[in-house]
Write a protein that holds these residues in place. Structure first.
Motif, PDB file in Angstrom:
ATOM      1  N   MET A 191       9.586  13.011  -9.226  1.00 30.51           N
ATOM      2  CA  MET A 191       8.208  13.232  -8.816  1.00 30.51           C
ATOM      3  C   MET A 191       8.056  14.395  -7.836  1.00 30.51           C
ATOM      4  SD  MET A 191       6.216  11.077 -10.339  1.00 30.51           S
ATOM      5  CE  MET A 191       7.189  11.349 -11.798  1.00 30.51           C
ATOM      6  N   ASN A 192       9.115  14.768  -7.147  1.00 31.88           N
ATOM      7  CA  ASN A 192       8.964  15.834  -6.164  1.00 31.88           C
ATOM      8  C   ASN A 192       9.200  17.217  -6.743  1.00 31.88           C
ATOM      9  OD1 ASN A 192       8.194  14.620  -3.669  1.00 31.88           O
ATOM     10  ND2 ASN A 192      10.153  13.577  -3.696  1.00 31.88           N
ATOM     11  N   ILE A 193      10.063  17.326  -7.738  1.00 34.58           N
ATOM     12  CA  ILE A 193      10.273  18.652  -8.341  1.00 34.58           C
ATOM     13  C   ILE A 193       8.963  19.179  -8.937  1.00 34.58           C
ATOM     14  CG2 ILE A 193      11.551  19.951 -10.081  1.00 34.58           C
ATOM     15  CD1 ILE A 193      13.916  18.177  -9.574  1.00 34.58           C
ATOM     16  N   PRO A 194       8.187  18.333  -9.673  1.00 39.71           N
ATOM     17  CA  PRO A 194       6.906  18.837 -10.175  1.00 39.71           C
ATOM     18  C   PRO A 194       5.953  19.257  -9.063  1.00 39.71           C
ATOM     19  CG  PRO A 194       7.494  16.823 -11.301  1.00 39.71           C
ATOM     20  CD  PRO A 194       8.468  16.986 -10.193  1.00 39.71           C
ATOM     21  N   SER A 213       0.849  -1.188   0.000  1.00 44.26           N
ATOM     22  CA  SER A 213       0.000   0.000   0.000  1.00 44.26           C
ATOM     23  C   SER A 213       0.885   1.238   0.000  1.00 44.26           C
ATOM     24  CB  SER A 213      -0.894  -0.001   1.233  1.00 44.26           C
ATOM     25  OG  SER A 213      -1.766   1.097   1.182  1.00 44.26           O
ATOM     26  N   THR A 214       0.269   2.393  -0.165  1.00 46.48           N
ATOM     27  CA  THR A 214       1.065   3.621  -0.178  1.00 46.48           C
ATOM     28  C   THR A 214       1.132   4.212   1.224  1.00 46.48           C
ATOM     29  OG1 THR A 214      -0.808   5.058  -0.577  1.00 46.48           O
ATOM     30  CG2 THR A 214       0.221   4.063  -2.492  1.00 46.48           C
ATOM     31  N   ARG A 215       1.998   5.194   1.353  1.00 42.65           N
ATOM     32  CA  ARG A 215       2.158   5.847   2.652  1.00 42.65           C
ATOM     33  C   ARG A 215       0.849   6.472   3.121  1.00 42.65           C
ATOM     34  NH1 ARG A 215       7.176   7.519   4.320  1.00 42.65           N
ATOM     35  NH2 ARG A 215       6.195   8.043   6.279  1.00 42.65           N
ATOM     36  N   GLN A 216       0.050   6.974   2.175  1.00 44.77           N
ATOM     37  CA  GLN A 216      -1.172   7.672   2.579  1.00 44.77           C
ATOM     38  C   GLN A 216      -2.276   6.711   2.991  1.00 44.77           C
ATOM     39  OE1 GLN A 216      -2.588  10.622  -0.075  1.00 44.77           O
ATOM     40  NE2 GLN A 216      -1.082  12.086   0.674  1.00 44.77           N
ATOM     41  N   GLU A 217      -2.154   5.451   2.598  1.00 46.44           N
ATOM     42  CA  GLU A 217      -3.213   4.514   2.950  1.00 46.44           C
ATOM     43  C   GLU A 217      -2.733   3.594   4.057  1.00 46.44           C
ATOM     44  OE1 GLU A 217      -4.097   3.146  -0.932  1.00 46.44           O
ATOM     45  OE2 GLU A 217      -5.011   5.058  -1.481  1.00 46.44           O
ATOM     46  N   MET A 218      -2.504   2.313   3.710  1.00 45.83           N
ATOM     47  CA  MET A 218      -2.182   1.353   4.769  1.00 45.83           C
ATOM     48  C   MET A 218      -0.684   1.084   4.899  1.00 45.83           C
ATOM     49  SD  MET A 218      -5.068   0.156   6.074  1.00 45.83           S
ATOM     50  CE  MET A 218      -4.886  -1.563   6.521  1.00 45.83           C
ATOM     51  N   VAL A 267      18.115  18.800   9.827  1.00 38.89           N
ATOM     52  CA  VAL A 267      16.986  19.616   9.369  1.00 38.89           C
ATOM     53  C   VAL A 267      15.771  19.342  10.252  1.00 38.89           C
ATOM     54  CG1 VAL A 267      17.773  19.754   7.003  1.00 38.89           C
ATOM     55  CG2 VAL A 267      16.329  17.851   7.683  1.00 38.89           C
ATOM     56  N   GLU A 268      14.724  20.153  10.055  1.00 41.09           N
ATOM     57  CA  GLU A 268      13.542  20.006  10.895  1.00 41.09           C
ATOM     58  C   GLU A 268      12.832  18.687  10.675  1.00 41.09           C
ATOM     59  OE1 GLU A 268      10.592  23.098  10.578  1.00 41.09           O
ATOM     60  OE2 GLU A 268      12.125  24.641  10.809  1.00 41.09           O
ATOM     61  N   SER A 269      12.696  18.329   9.426  1.00 39.21           N
ATOM     62  CA  SER A 269      11.833  17.200   9.113  1.00 39.21           C
ATOM     63  C   SER A 269      12.324  16.536   7.837  1.00 39.21           C
ATOM     64  CB  SER A 269      10.411  17.727   8.945  1.00 39.21           C
ATOM     65  OG  SER A 269       9.578  16.696   8.541  1.00 39.21           O
ATOM     66  N   ALA A 270      11.941  15.299   7.635  1.00 39.95           N
ATOM     67  CA  ALA A 270      12.363  14.601   6.416  1.00 39.95           C
ATOM     68  C   ALA A 270      11.280  13.629   5.992  1.00 39.95           C
ATOM     69  CB  ALA A 270      13.674  13.862   6.645  1.00 39.95           C
ATOM     70  N   MET A 271      11.357  13.238   4.729  1.00 40.18           N
ATOM     71  CA  MET A 271      10.422  12.242   4.196  1.00 40.18           C
ATOM     72  C   MET A 271      11.220  11.228   3.415  1.00 40.18           C
ATOM     73  SD  MET A 271       7.164  13.898   2.408  1.00 40.18           S
ATOM     74  CE  MET A 271       6.320  12.471   1.828  1.00 40.18           C
ATOM     75  N   VAL A 272      10.776   9.962   3.449  1.00 41.48           N
ATOM     76  CA  VAL A 272      11.507   8.964   2.663  1.00 41.48           C
ATOM     77  C   VAL A 272      10.595   8.407   1.570  1.00 41.48           C
ATOM     78  CG1 VAL A 272      13.078   8.340   4.503  1.00 41.48           C
ATOM     79  CG2 VAL A 272      10.946   7.097   4.263  1.00 41.48           C
ATOM     80  N   PHE A 273      11.215   7.999   0.488  1.00 41.80           N
ATOM     81  CA  PHE A 273      10.496   7.467  -0.663  1.00 41.80           C
ATOM     82  C   PHE A 273      11.145   6.155  -1.078  1.00 41.80           C
ATOM     83  CE2 PHE A 273      10.407  12.046  -0.659  1.00 41.80           C
ATOM     84  CZ  PHE A 273       9.048  12.318  -0.762  1.00 41.80           C
ATOM     85  N   GLY A 274      10.379   5.335  -1.744  1.00 44.60           N
ATOM     86  CA  GLY A 274      10.863   3.993  -2.068  1.00 44.60           C
ATOM     87  C   GLY A 274      11.850   3.922  -3.209  1.00 44.60           C
ATOM     88  N   ALA A 295       4.701  10.246  -2.864  1.00 45.81           N
ATOM     89  CA  ALA A 295       4.126   9.930  -1.560  1.00 45.81           C
ATOM     90  C   ALA A 295       2.707   9.386  -1.707  1.00 45.81           C
ATOM     91  CB  ALA A 295       4.128  11.173  -0.682  1.00 45.81           C
ATOM     92  N   VAL A 296       1.992   9.893  -2.691  1.00 43.98           N
ATOM     93  CA  VAL A 296       0.579   9.528  -2.812  1.00 43.98           C
ATOM     94  C   VAL A 296       0.397   8.186  -3.516  1.00 43.98           C
ATOM     95  CG1 VAL A 296      -1.662  10.271  -3.661  1.00 43.98           C
ATOM     96  CG2 VAL A 296      -0.034  11.961  -2.850  1.00 43.98           C
ATOM     97  N   TYR A 297       1.161   7.960  -4.584  1.00 44.77           N
ATOM     98  CA  TYR A 297       0.882   6.794  -5.419  1.00 44.77           C
ATOM     99  C   TYR A 297       1.881   5.656  -5.274  1.00 44.77           C
ATOM    100  CZ  TYR A 297      -2.321   9.986  -7.656  1.00 44.77           C
ATOM    101  OH  TYR A 297      -3.314  10.867  -7.879  1.00 44.77           O
TER     102      TYR A 297
END
Lengths: 80, 567
Positions: free
Chosen positions: B249-252, B210-215, B234-241, B410-412
Motif C-alpha cells: 500500500m505504500n509503494i503506490p 478505528s484508523t490512525r486518522q480517526e479515533m 532516522v528522523e521519523s517513522a510510521m507503523v502499520f498494522g 494509514a488512511v483505511y
C-alpha cells in the motif's frame, strides 16, 4: 545376519529408486503400474538382447574376419 | 567520465585481479574457477579470499561471503526425469478424471460452464492437482502452542492421499521448530514482553476499532513510532498494522505513472504487488547483480520514458535486506553507491534482516556499517524478530507527513492493536538495551553464533546450502520432487519441524528445505537437529556438495565505478 543385512540393503536400494524416479509420492496402484511398465521394458530389452545380440555378434565377427582375415590369407597365399 | 581519487585504488585492484588469472564474472563462474584453484593449491584460494576483502575494502567492512553452489549435472538430469514421470502420471490421472473413471476432488468447472474458457488448465493448476496434492501433508500444518524454539503440532492423518485431512485430536509435543521467523526468540508466552502485553491489554483492551486518522491513534502508537525512529537512526517513522500491506500500500503512495521502479528479480510478493498497483513502469534486474542494476539505471536515465523520451519523474530502486528464499544479503554498499551516483531513490525492505543482522541487531544497514540517512525509505516488519505483527516505514519527516495523509495503509487500515504495540516496544527496547539488561544484546550475539555454527556444520556434512554466511535463513537444497515430501516427513518423524519449499516459490528444479535459525535454539537443539538432518541426508542421499570447504564467490566489478556524486 547376512541375509538381514542384504534385505536391508535391498530395501534401501528400492527406497532410492522410489525417490529418484519420483514414484515415492504416487499411490500404490500407480507405483505398480510404473514398476510393471518398467519391468516389462527391461525384461523385453534383456530378452531381445539375449535373442539377437549373439546372432549379430556372430555376423559381425564373420564380416570382419572376412574383411581382414580373408585378405590376410590371400596375401599369405600369394607370398607362399 | 571523471575519475575521483577514491575510485582509483579500486580500479587498480580490479586490474590486479584480472592479471591474477581470475576473470571477474558472475557468481557461478567464479565458483567453477574455484574448483580449478582448489585442485591446484589451497594457499592460492586463501590468498584470493584475502584479496577479495582488500578489493572491496572501500565498501565492505567485512568479507562478503555468499555461495550458490551449482547444481550437479546428474542431479539436475534426475530431477527433470522425476518431474517427467510425475507429469506423465498427472496426465493419466487427469484423463481418468475427465472420463469420470475416478472422482475429482478438486475444484473444476460446473456442467453449465463447460463451453466457456477453461479455468483449470494452466500449468499451476496442473501442478497443484497432480504434484502438490501428493505431498501436501508437509505444508499448512496447524500448530497449537507458542512457536518458540519448540512447538506442539496438531496431529492429522489422511486416508485418501492428502485430499482430505482428519484431526485425530492428539497433539505431537515438543517438535524442534526450525521453520518460524523467530530470529531473536521473542515469540514467547512468558517473560517481560508477554507480561507487558498482558498489562497493556488490561488497560487498553485489544481492539482499536478505528484508523490512525480517526479515533485509532493511541499514545502508545506515537511512543512506538518515536522508538522505531530512534532504533533505525532516522528522523521519523510510521507503523502499520500489517507487514504485507506496508509494502503493497505504500509503494503506490510513493510512486506512480511516469516513474520507473527497478526491482530485484527475487523481491517478495508484497513488493511486486505494490509496484504493480502503483502503475509505474517496472524493470527487473538480476538477483543482487550490480552490473545489471547499473545498466538499468543508465538506460533509464539515457532513454527516459518510452516513445516520448521525457525523463522519468522518479527512479526507485527496490531491494530487500535478506532474501527469504535464497538466504542472500543485499549488496547494500554497492546499491547505495549506485543510488548516489545516479541520484535515484532507494527503498529497502528489511522484513527479515531487521533484528537478525548487524552487531546491534539493527538490520542490514547496521551490518554494513552504513548511514541510515543514505536510504530514502527504510521498511521493515515486526512479524519476525520482534515476535509481533505489523510493519514500519522510516525516513525523513517530510516523507512520513506525506505518507500519513496519502498511504492507504494509514488512511483505511485499522490501527495496530495495543498489546502488539507493547510487545514491539518491549522487545525493541530489549534489543537496544534500554530496559537495563543485556538480554537483547546477548540474543543478537547468540543468533549470530547459532547461524555461523549451523551453516558451518551443514556445509561440513556435505549439504548444499545457499546464501550469505551471516544470514539466519539457511536454504538447503533437495532438488528432487519426491525428496521434498520425504524430507518433511522423515524430519517430522524425528521430532523436527522444517519448512520445505517447492515450485511456485523456487525455480522448478531448485526445491529446498529452509531452516530459520533462532536465538532461542540452544546448542543441544542445534546439535540434535544437525544429527537428524545428517541421518535423513544419508537416507535420502542429500549430501550433494562436491566441495566440503566454503567456496568463496565474490565478484569483481569491471564496469561499475563508484563515484561520489558530490565530486
Amino acid at each position: 545376519m547376512d541375509t538381514k543385512n542384504m534385505r536391508e540393503y535391498l530395501g534401501w536400494l528400492y527406497y532410492q529408486y522410489l525417490l529418484i524416479t519420483g514414484i515415492y509420492v504416487l499411490e500404490p496402484w500407480e507405483k505398480s503400474i510404473f514398476n510393471t511398465v518398467l519391468f516389462t521394458m527391461v525384461a523385453m530389452v534383456i530378452y531381445t538382447s539375449y535373442v539377437f545380440v549373439p546372432v549379430h555378434v556372430r555376423l559381425a565377427l564373420e564380416f570382419f574376419s572376412g574383411v581382414c582375415g580373408g585378405q590376410h590369407e590371400s596375401t599369405m597365399a600369394l607370398m607362399n | 567520465m571523471t575519475e575521483s581519487s577514491a575510485n582509483k585504488p579500486a580500479n587498480g585492484e580490479v586490474c590486479h585481479r584480472t592479471t591474477n588469472g581470475v576473470k571477474p564474472c558472475r557468481n557461478g563462474f567464479v565458483k567453477n574457477h574455484y574448483h580449478y584453484q582448489q585442485q591446484h593449491q589451497k594457499s592460492c584460494y586463501l590468498e584470493e579470499k584475502v584479496h577479495l576483502r582488500a578489493s572491496n575494502g572501500g565498501l565492505y567492512s567485512r568479507p562478503f561471503l555468499e555461495s550458490f553452489e551449482e547444481t550437479p549435472m546428474l542431479v539436475a538430469v534426475l530431477t527433470y526425469m522425476g518431474y517427467g514421470i510425475l507429469t506423465i502420471f498427472g496426465y493419466l490421472r487427469d484423463f481418468l478424471r475427465d472420463w469420470k473413471i475416478e472422482k475429482c476432488h478438486i475444484a473444476r468447472e460446473r456442467e453449465e460452464q463447460k463451453d466457456f474458457v477453461p479455468l483449470y488448465q494452466d500449468f499451476e493448476n496442473f501442478y497443484t492437482r497432480n504434484l502438490y496434492m501428493r505431498i501436501r501433508d508437509s505444508w499448512n500444518r496447524p500448530i497449537c502452542s507458542v512457536p518458540g524454539a519448540k512447538v506442539d503440532l496438531v496431529e492429522r492423518i489422511s486416508h485418501d492421499y492428502n485430499w482430505t485431512f482428519e484431526y485425530t485430536g492428539r497433539v505431537v509435543k515438543d517438535i524442534i521448530n526450525m521453520g518460524s521467523y523467530n530470529y531473536l526468540g521473542f515469540a514467547e508466552n512468558t517473560g517481560m514482553c508477554a507480561e507487558a502485553a498482558a498489562t497493556v491489554t488490561q488497560e487498553y483492551g485489544v481492539g482499536v476499532g478505528s484508523t490512525r486518522q480517526e479515533m485509532g491513534n493511541l499514545d502508545r502508537h506515537k511512543d512506538l513510532e518515536e522508538l522505531v525512529a530512534r532504533f533505525l537512526g532516522v528522523e521519523s517513522a510510521m507503523v502499520f498494522g500489517m507487514g504485507f500491506a506496508t509494502n503493497s500500500m505504500n509503494i503506490p503512495a510513493l510512486i506512480g505513472k511516469g516513474s520507473v521502479i527497478l526491482s530485484d528479480e527475487l523481491n517478495h510478493a508484497s513488493l511486486v504487488l505494490g509496484a504493480r498497483l502503483s502503475g509505474a513502469t517496472i524493470r527487473v534486474f538480476k538477483h543482487n547483480n550490480m552490473q545489471s542494476l547499473e545498466k538499468l539505471l543508465r538506460d533509464a536515465i539515457i532513454h527516459g520514458q518510452p516513445r516520448t523520451h521525457r525523463p522519468w519523474k522518479k527512479i526507485l530502486i527496490v531491494v530487500e535486506g535478506i532474501y527469504s528464499m535464497e538466504g542472500s544479503v543485499v549488496r547494500l554498499p554497492e546499491v547505495v553507491a549506485l543510488k548516489k551516483k545516479y541520484k535515484a531513490y532507494l527503498y529497502l525492505d528489511e522484513a527479515h534482516s531487521i533484528g537478525a543482522l548487524g552487531p546491534h541487531g539493527r538490520g542490514v544497514v547496521d551490518y554494513f556499517g552504513l548511514d541510515p540517512h543514505d536510504i530514502d525509505i527504510m521498511m521493515g516488519t515486526f512479524t519476525k524478530s520482534f515476535g509481533a505483527a505489523g510493519g514500519y516505514i522510516g525516513g525523513r519527516k517530510e516523507l512520513m507527513d506525506y505518507l500519513c495523509t496519502n498511504s492507504h495503509s494509514a488512511v483505511y487500515a485499522t490501527s495496530m492493536s495495543p498489546p502488539v504495540v507493547e510487545q514491539i516496544i518491549t522487545s525493541m527496547k530489549c534489543i537496544m538495551g534500554e530496559d537495563g539488561t543485556t538480554i537483547g544484546r546477548e540474543r543478537v550475539q547468540q543468533l549470530a553464533e547459532n547461524t555461523a555454527y549451523f551453516r558451518r556444520r551443514l556445509q561440513e556434512l556435505g549439504f548444499i546450502t545457499y546464501g550469505n554466511s551471516d544470514s539466519p535463513v539457511v536454504p538447503m537444497m533437495l532438488y528432487m520432487p519426491a525428496k521434498i515430501g520425504a524430507f518433511g516427513r522423515e524430519m517430522l518423524k524425528r521430532n523436527i519441524g522444517v519448512v520445505v519449499v517447492g515450485f511456485p516459490a523456487t525455480p522448478i528444479i531448485e526445491s529446498r528445505a529452509r531452516f530459520c535459525i533462532s536465538a532461542a535454539h540452544t546448542k543441544d537443539m542445534l546439535d540434535m537437529t544437525l544429527e537428524k538432518i545428517s541421518e535423513v541426508g544419508d537416507l535420502l542421499q542429500l549430501k550433494y556438495s562436491r566441495h566440503r570447504t566454503r567456496p568463496s564467490a565474490d565478484r569483481a566489478f569491471e564496469e561499475t565505478t563508484y563515484e561520489d556524486s558530490e565530486d
